[in-house]
Design a protein around this motif. Structure first.
Motif, PDB file in Angstrom:
ATOM      1  N   THR A   9       0.859  -1.177   0.000  1.00 48.96           N
ATOM      2  CA  THR A   9       0.000   0.000   0.000  1.00 48.96           C
ATOM      3  C   THR A   9       0.895   1.227   0.000  1.00 48.96           C
ATOM      4  N   TYR A  10       0.531   2.213  -0.799  1.00 50.30           N
ATOM      5  CA  TYR A  10       1.331   3.428  -0.907  1.00 50.30           C
ATOM      6  C   TYR A  10       0.480   4.668  -0.654  1.00 50.30           C
ATOM      7  N   ALA A  11       1.106   5.682  -0.113  1.00 47.97           N
ATOM      8  CA  ALA A  11       0.466   6.985  -0.061  1.00 47.97           C
ATOM      9  C   ALA A  11       0.354   7.520  -1.483  1.00 47.97           C
ATOM     10  N   ASP A  12      -0.710   8.278  -1.742  1.00 47.18           N
ATOM     11  CA  ASP A  12      -0.903   8.817  -3.083  1.00 47.18           C
ATOM     12  C   ASP A  12       0.290   9.665  -3.534  1.00 47.18           C
ATOM     13  N   SER A  13       0.906  10.345  -2.589  1.00 47.04           N
ATOM     14  CA  SER A  13       1.996  11.262  -2.925  1.00 47.04           C
ATOM     15  C   SER A  13       3.255  10.558  -3.438  1.00 47.04           C
ATOM     16  N   VAL A  14       3.362   9.249  -3.200  1.00 50.80           N
ATOM     17  CA  VAL A  14       4.571   8.533  -3.625  1.00 50.80           C
ATOM     18  C   VAL A  14       4.291   7.423  -4.631  1.00 50.80           C
ATOM     19  N   LYS A  15       3.028   7.189  -4.945  1.00 54.16           N
ATOM     20  CA  LYS A  15       2.684   6.136  -5.907  1.00 54.16           C
ATOM     21  C   LYS A  15       3.382   6.384  -7.233  1.00 54.16           C
ATOM     22  N   GLY A  16       3.957   5.319  -7.783  1.00 55.91           N
ATOM     23  CA  GLY A  16       4.645   5.429  -9.052  1.00 55.91           C
ATOM     24  C   GLY A  16       6.079   5.910  -8.940  1.00 55.91           C
ATOM     25  N   ARG A  17       6.481   6.351  -7.756  1.00 60.92           N
ATOM     26  CA  ARG A  17       7.858   6.834  -7.560  1.00 60.92           C
ATOM     27  C   ARG A  17       8.635   5.981  -6.561  1.00 60.92           C
ATOM     28  N   PHE A  18       7.965   5.536  -5.506  1.00 60.13           N
ATOM     29  CA  PHE A  18       8.628   4.761  -4.451  1.00 60.13           C
ATOM     30  C   PHE A  18       8.212   3.297  -4.566  1.00 60.13           C
ATOM     31  N   ILE A  19       9.126   2.416  -4.197  1.00 61.89           N
ATOM     32  CA  ILE A  19       8.851   0.986  -4.182  1.00 61.89           C
ATOM     33  C   ILE A  19       9.296   0.416  -2.852  1.00 61.89           C
ATOM     34  N   ILE A  20       8.363  -0.257  -2.163  1.00 64.23           N
ATOM     35  CA  ILE A  20       8.690  -0.935  -0.910  1.00 64.23           C
ATOM     36  C   ILE A  20       8.875  -2.417  -1.189  1.00 64.23           C
TER      37      ILE A  20
END
Length: 122
Positions: free
Chosen positions: A58-69
């Motif tokens: 699950t990602y915050a909208d602000s980092v979707k598409g940029r961050f990968i956990i």
């Protein structure tokens, strides 16, 4: 006792990348969710991304598409690959883990790391 130790923070440039790591150690039976949170000056701590033991994310909208956990269950580790960095990503980043503790995993607790500073210059 369980300890979470983060590493990999520092100074990055806008558009660049940084990778954070967090390793859990101590009286660990198993780890459920692991995640990253961040807190900028004057702001509340906010969720960045979480990953379950089975790998759902699950990602915050602000980092979707940029961050990968991601995580490595064998190493009790979680990672955050941060790409396309923005100055607004500047914050202290904290690792969190929901840990079932030894000896039998009957009890579970939330643990936090000490935080690692990420600063993104424009």
């Amino acid at each position: 006792q369980v300890q979470l130790v983060e590493s990999g923070g520092g100074l990055g440039e806008a558009g660049g990348s940084l990778r954070l790591s967090c390793v859990a150690s101590g009286s660990i039976f198993s780890i459920n969710d692991m995640g990253w949170y961040r807190q900028a000056p004057g702001n509340q701590r906010e969720l960045v991304a979480i990953i379950t033991s089975s790998g759902s994310t699950t990602y915050a909208d602000s980092v979707k598409g940029r961050f990968i956990i991601s995580r490595d269950n064998a190493k009790n580790a979680v990672y955050l690959q941060m790409n396309s960095l923005k100055p607004e990503d500047t914050a202290v980043y904290y690792c969190k883990a929901h840990v079932k503790v030894l000896p039998r995993g009957t009890y579970s607790f939330l643990y936090w790391g000490q935080g690692t500073q990420v600063t993104v210059s424009s």
